[in-house]
Design a protein around this motif. Sequence first.
Motif, short mmCIF file in Angstrom:
data_model
loop_
_atom_site.label_atom_id
_atom_site.label_comp_id
_atom_site.label_asym_id
_atom_site.label_seq_id
_atom_site.Cartn_x
_atom_site.Cartn_y
_atom_site.Cartn_z
N CYS A 1 0.83 -1.22 0.00
CA CYS A 1 0.00 0.00 0.00
C CYS A 1 0.86 1.26 0.00
CB CYS A 1 -0.91 -0.02 1.21
SG CYS A 1 -1.74 1.56 1.47
N SER A 2 0.51 2.15 -0.89
CA SER A 2 1.26 3.39 -1.05
C SER A 2 1.31 4.18 0.26
CB SER A 2 0.60 4.25 -2.12
OG SER A 2 0.38 3.49 -3.28
N PHE B 1 -1.67 2.57 8.44
CA PHE B 1 -2.83 2.34 7.56
C PHE B 1 -2.71 0.95 6.95
CE2 PHE B 1 -4.77 2.38 3.36
CZ PHE B 1 -5.98 3.01 3.58
N PRO C 1 -5.12 -1.63 4.48
CA PRO C 1 -6.38 -1.95 3.83
C PRO C 1 -7.00 -3.24 4.39
CG PRO C 1 -4.51 -2.09 2.28
CD PRO C 1 -4.01 -1.47 3.53
N CYS D 1 -7.55 6.62 1.96
CA CYS D 1 -7.07 5.78 0.84
C CYS D 1 -6.92 6.62 -0.43
CB CYS D 1 -8.08 4.65 0.62
SG CYS D 1 -7.79 3.71 -0.88
N LEU D 2 -5.83 6.40 -1.13
CA LEU D 2 -5.57 7.17 -2.36
C LEU D 2 -6.34 6.62 -3.56
CD1 LEU D 2 -1.70 7.37 -1.92
CD2 LEU D 2 -3.32 9.22 -1.55
N THR D 3 -7.00 5.48 -3.36
CA THR D 3 -7.67 4.75 -4.44
C THR D 3 -6.75 4.55 -5.65
OG1 THR D 3 -8.74 6.67 -5.53
CG2 THR D 3 -9.95 5.65 -3.71
N CYS D 4 -5.49 4.26 -5.34
CA CYS D 4 -4.50 4.13 -6.42
C CYS D 4 -4.54 2.76 -7.08
CB CYS D 4 -3.10 4.41 -5.88
SG CYS D 4 -2.54 3.21 -4.66
N GLY D 5 -5.07 1.75 -6.37
CA GLY D 5 -5.22 0.43 -6.98
C GLY D 5 -4.04 -0.50 -6.86
N VAL D 6 -2.96 -0.09 -6.18
CA VAL D 6 -1.80 -0.98 -6.04
C VAL D 6 -2.21 -2.26 -5.29
CG1 VAL D 6 0.46 -1.23 -4.93
CG2 VAL D 6 -0.10 0.88 -6.13
N CYS D 7 -3.03 -2.11 -4.24
CA CYS D 7 -3.44 -3.27 -3.45
C CYS D 7 -4.21 -4.27 -4.30
CB CYS D 7 -4.28 -2.81 -2.27
SG CYS D 7 -5.60 -1.69 -2.75
N PHE E 1 -10.24 -3.32 -3.71
CA PHE E 1 -10.33 -2.41 -2.58
C PHE E 1 -10.74 -0.99 -3.00
CE2 PHE E 1 -8.71 -0.05 1.12
CZ PHE E 1 -9.34 -0.77 2.12
S1 SF4 Z 1 -5.88 1.96 -3.15
FE1 SF4 Z 1 -4.89 0.36 -1.96
S2 SF4 Z 1 -2.69 0.72 -2.18
FE2 SF4 Z 1 -3.74 2.61 -2.77
S3 SF4 Z 1 -3.80 3.83 -0.88
FE3 SF4 Z 1 -5.74 2.69 -0.99
S4 SF4 Z 1 -5.38 0.82 0.17
FE4 SF4 Z 1 -3.37 1.71 -0.26
#
Ligand code: SF4
Length: 528
Positions: free
Chosen positions: A171-172, A180, A182, A206-212, A222
């Motif tokens: 997670c970023s 933090f 997820p 959450c950045l909603t970046c999608g890495v997870c 997520f």
């Molecule tokens: S989308 Fe996933 S990786 Fe990105 S900040 Fe949220 S929980 Fe972390």
Amino acid sequence: MPTEFKIVLFLCSWGPHAAFQRLQDQRADIPPEIKMVRIPCSGRISKALLFKPFEMGADGVILVGCAPGACRYGTGTETAAENTEDTRRILDLIGLDGERVQLGNFQPDAADDLLAFLKAFAARIRELGKSPVRTQAGRDRFTSEPETVEAIVARHDVFACQDCGKCTSACSLALAGKPFSPRYVAAEIIAGHADRPDVRESVNACLTCGVCYERCPSAVNFPEFIKDMRAYYHERDVSAAPAHGGFFQSMMRAMTSEPLVPRRWTHLPESIRTNPKSRVLFFGGCASYFDIFFHKFLAVQTERIVEDSLRLLNFFDVEPALMSDERCCGHDLLWSGDRENFLRLARINADAIAATGAEEIITACPECCHTLGTEYARYGIELSVKVTHMHAFLEREIGKGAVAFKAPQGRMAFQDACRQSRFDGQADLPRKLLKHLCADTTDALDDDGAPTPCCGNSAWIGCDAFSKHFQVQRLQRVCQSGTTNLITACPKCQIHLRCAMEDVLRGDDLKVETMDLVSAIARSIYWA
Ligand code: SF4
Ligand code: SF4
Ligand code: SF4
């Protein structure tokens, strides 16, 4: 005397308040539509605060502060002038006449001048008429019954989580040092603790970046789960704290009023050729608003991405249509939980797009591309047009083989846009374009092919010290690699990273030339 007009007067407590008080003591005929809000300093009234009354139904806003040189805090008068001017320019662009905001500066003994100013402003507002912005109260609801947490958890199959922790380790935000996880957030929501403040704070962080999601062996999406949870909180009036006082969310909500007619393209250079009958519609996005909002502190020029896209379309003999009243696509409302207003915007946009008769939309904004191309359909709003990212158009045209590129000066690094790389699965598309750019130069590109981390903020919410730390880490890596040009693919990446670069305590440590990929191509392409 009752009046249909509403004018908010923000009045500085120091100099001009004494003048206003004298008018009240004298029972002067202050226009009844003017409602006064006493403030500590005109410089404290941000652009968000100047705009907010319009979202709430005001027809005009007046900011009255001390005369130049008389501000007790030194810079209040100057800041007030800048904030007023920027807000006026944005009001003009969104179709809410800039004259609806006005600044006045008065000494304590200038009661007569203040009264004349207030009367003149009220008269002008009456001439302009009622604001075209419709308030939210009493408007038709667009969403169905609010969803329960149980329904959201079941729909995203969050129960499939194996508790492996891969999401947390990648997670970023966790990597930036934020406490933090997820996995923990999902587990707490499943356990019925969704309404606990710390869980809510995590959902909004959450950045909603999608890495997870990329790493999850159980394919728990997520970011989509987070998006629905934010809508759940929004329904209960406990939304995320927005960045910049919520200016952008306010502006987007104002744009859901159909009587408001934006004037999106009034500053387009004359050299750009467009054709209202074209089967290709270019969708510009919100760059012009960003440039006005951030020009003082960040000096970003994201509208240049839009203009360079149009120049490149012309270069390849495409004269696109533009929607003169183009509105925001709604991406940030959707991702900050305001689904109802997202749907309002989406429906207005869908009708406006259909009316153009276009068969294809081209956009250089990854958020517009993802929202128009995927999210609208996900929420039942079908666009009968193909949505193409500018990169795909360029790759198609460049692939025909008739163009070449001037070799880049210096070494480049690339910053992925999350919506393009991880959401639309097109991480390879900008990299193909970068390879064209660097074809004749070895070692000009610092890139291992994997999508880079997020720029540290999304949807203008949850910006905190960890966002900043995350951006600083990213920029340090870029600077240490000998990069002289950071190439971006999203206007917001430029804004957020530039924000970290401008940290006064770091001086020039993190500064690196930043340019969008479209602009980099526009500056180096030529017919071979
Ligand atoms: S989308 Fe996933 S990786 Fe990105 S900040 Fe949220 S929980 Fe972390
Ligand atoms: S990666 Fe997926 S399965 Fe593993 S803990 Fe995170 S959500 Fe659960
Ligand atoms: S990173 Fe800077 S520009 Fe971006 S949301 Fe945070 S404060 Fe605003």
